[in-house]
Design an enzyme around this catalytic site. Structure first.
Site, PDB file in Angstrom:
ATOM      1  N   ALA A  80     -15.618   2.737  -0.635  1.00  9.32           N
ATOM      2  CA  ALA A  80     -15.179   1.596   0.161  1.00  9.32           C
ATOM      3  C   ALA A  80     -13.724   1.243  -0.076  1.00  9.32           C
ATOM      4  CB  ALA A  80     -16.060   0.377  -0.132  1.00  9.32           C
ATOM      5  N   SER A 102     -11.689   0.516  -5.417  1.00 11.02           N
ATOM      6  CA  SER A 102     -11.281   0.984  -6.729  1.00 11.02           C
ATOM      7  C   SER A 102     -12.406   0.994  -7.751  1.00 11.02           C
ATOM      8  CB  SER A 102     -10.104   0.161  -7.249  1.00 11.02           C
ATOM      9  OG  SER A 102      -9.470   0.823  -8.309  1.00 11.02           O
ATOM     10  N   ASP A 118      -4.258   0.282  -9.507  1.00 13.20           N
ATOM     11  CA  ASP A 118      -5.678  -0.018  -9.632  1.00 13.20           C
ATOM     12  C   ASP A 118      -6.070  -0.357 -11.060  1.00 13.20           C
ATOM     13  OD1 ASP A 118      -5.762   0.520  -6.966  1.00 13.20           O
ATOM     14  OD2 ASP A 118      -6.854   2.412  -7.142  1.00 13.20           O
ATOM     15  N   GLU A 123       0.833  -1.210   0.000  1.00 12.89           N
ATOM     16  CA  GLU A 123       0.000   0.000   0.000  1.00 12.89           C
ATOM     17  C   GLU A 123       0.864   1.255   0.000  1.00 12.89           C
ATOM     18  OE1 GLU A 123      -3.206   0.020  -1.155  1.00 12.89           O
ATOM     19  OE2 GLU A 123      -3.581  -1.396   0.475  1.00 12.89           O
ATOM     20  N   HIS A 124       0.494   2.190  -0.862  1.00 11.15           N
ATOM     21  CA  HIS A 124       1.233   3.446  -1.052  1.00 11.15           C
ATOM     22  C   HIS A 124       2.649   3.207  -1.576  1.00 11.15           C
ATOM     23  CE1 HIS A 124      -1.706   6.336   0.546  1.00 11.15           C
ATOM     24  NE2 HIS A 124      -2.065   5.347   1.355  1.00 11.15           N
ATOM     25  N   THR A 125       2.848   2.076  -2.187  1.00 14.58           N
ATOM     26  CA  THR A 125       4.122   1.804  -2.850  1.00 14.58           C
ATOM     27  C   THR A 125       4.050   2.086  -4.345  1.00 14.58           C
ATOM     28  OG1 THR A 125       3.453  -0.510  -3.038  1.00 14.58           O
ATOM     29  CG2 THR A 125       4.898   0.065  -1.194  1.00 14.58           C
ATOM     30  N   TYR A 138      -4.304  12.431   0.761  1.00 17.26           N
ATOM     31  CA  TYR A 138      -3.604  11.500  -0.121  1.00 17.26           C
ATOM     32  C   TYR A 138      -2.511  12.224  -0.903  1.00 17.26           C
ATOM     33  CZ  TYR A 138      -2.924   7.926  -3.736  1.00 17.26           C
ATOM     34  OH  TYR A 138      -2.386   6.998  -4.586  1.00 17.26           O
TER      35      TYR A 138
END
Length: 389
Positions: A131, A134, A180, A39-41, A232
């Protein structure tokens, strides 16, 4: 409680005929995704491990020759008409009730450069908004496939994923990474997608929880998020600042974490770097576990990822923390928040025999806090985007 099933493509075709006065030329479907770990990579040129959900976005479409894209949604109840030759949607200040249409219109404007044109589109979705599953990328990818097929344009799927990402970055103004769109277009049933977000190269990794006596639950915490807000983008800017200070192109290039942390004065930037670097290592470890058939051991990686997202990257939220805690207490092997953060969903890996107890424990934890009950979805790795009719 599971979410309602996606309507049959025939029903969507009938709705299209009612809305536009003619039959569609086809129906295309693109799934939502869950990122198993990583995540966030993605926008740090790193590694991710998503898989496709059995639910997503369907688009019934027919070609237009007037350079116009007309978009309607069964959920939004509004219709939007826009030129495919316009500027960026982000610069046009669309009203709130039209913002959802920025995604398909943005895709149409980007793909116009590659030979597509106008279309009439009717959209249906069984992914919950906000949620963190994506839905926006699924909408982009279903639209992209439809436009390419309608206008006879052939674009390889990795390249199409980058064009869909570009549409979200430039047209919508959301600085998302590549994960995504790649997951929606490239994932296959029974597999997770090991994606290198720098090169775009990907590998299918076996991922079959049921075969290991496990179940992966997606928990919609019902805390909605909106990633076009400032949090973000701020995290991405912090990562870029840290990379610049460390003299690397992206945080993926940090090889000596201890030296990097010592070189940064700002404690916030140190925390961001620590998460990204260690999260990339967790993706590699997770792939090794899956290839070794040691799926239950993945729980420890999920727990470590969640703690890092909570404490180092600071993007978790109370419902996600309570979900993971309650699940582990009830016998789950592990869990973590998924998505960009600040709301959305969590995932929980549990023995199938304890799935009911895990659900009950999470639901009870919400009830004690007076929160809206969560929604649960079993998430077998499913097929990527495709034409269905």
């Amino acid at each position: 409680m599971d979410l309602p099933a996606l309507p049959m493509s025939g029903a969507l075709s009938e709705s299209f005929a009612e809305a536009f006065g003619r039959a569609p030329e086809g129906v295309w479907h693109a799934p939502g995704r869950v990122n198993l770990i990583g995540e966030h990579t993605d926008y740090n040129d790193g590694l991710v491990l998503p898989f496709a959900l059995p639910r997503g976005v369907s688009v019934a479409a027919a070609r237009r020759d007037d350079g116009v894209v007309e978009v309607r949604s069964l959920q939004a109840g509004t219709a939007v008409t826009a030129s495919v030759d316009g500027g960026t949607v982000a610069s046009e200040n669309w009203p709130a009730d039209r913002e959802w249409a920025a995604y398909p219109v943005g895709v149409a404007r980007v793909l116009r450069e590659h030979g597509t044109g106008g279309a009439s589109l009717l959209i249906d979705s069984d992914l919950p908004q906000g949620a963190g599953l994506s839905s926006s990328a699924a909408l982009e990818c279903a639209t992209a496939l439809a436009l390419c097929d309608l206008h006879g344009v052939e674009i390889g799927r990795p390249a199409l994923a980058r064009l869909a990402q570009r549409a979200e970055n430039e047209q919508v103004g959301m600085p998302c990474g590549l994960m995504d769109q790649s997951a929606s277009l490239l994932c296959t049933p029974g597999r997770a997608l090991m994606l290198d977000c720098r090169s775009g190269l990907s590998t299918q990794v076996p991922f079959d929880p049921a075969a290991s006596g496990m179940v992966l639950l997606v928990v919609d915490t019902r805390a909605s998020h909106a990633l076009t807000g400032g949090d973000y983008g701020r995290r991405r800017a912090e990562c870029e600042e840290a990379a610049s200070l460390l003299g690397v192109d992206a945080l993926r290039d940090v090889k000596d974490l201890g030296a990097a942390l010592a070189a940064l004065r700002d404690p916030v930037l140190r925390r961001r770097v620590q998460h990204v670097v260690t999260e990339n290592h967790r993706v590699e470890a997770a792939v090794g576990l899956l290839r070794a058939g040691a799926l239950p051991e993945l729980g420890a990686m999920l727990n470590a990822s969640h703690l890092s997202l909570r404490d180092q990257f600071e993007v978790s939220w109370p419902e996600a923390d309570a979900t993971v805690d309650a699940a582990v207490r009830a016998g789950a092997r592990g869990g973590r928040m998924v998505g960009g953060g600040f709301g959305g969903s969590a995932i929980v890996l549990a023995p199938a025999a304890r799935a009911r107890q895990v659900r009950d424990s999470i639901t009870a934890a919400y009830a004690r806090r007076g929160w809206t009950p969560p929604e649960f979805l079993e998430a077998p790795p499913s097929q990527g985007a495709h034409r269905v009719a």
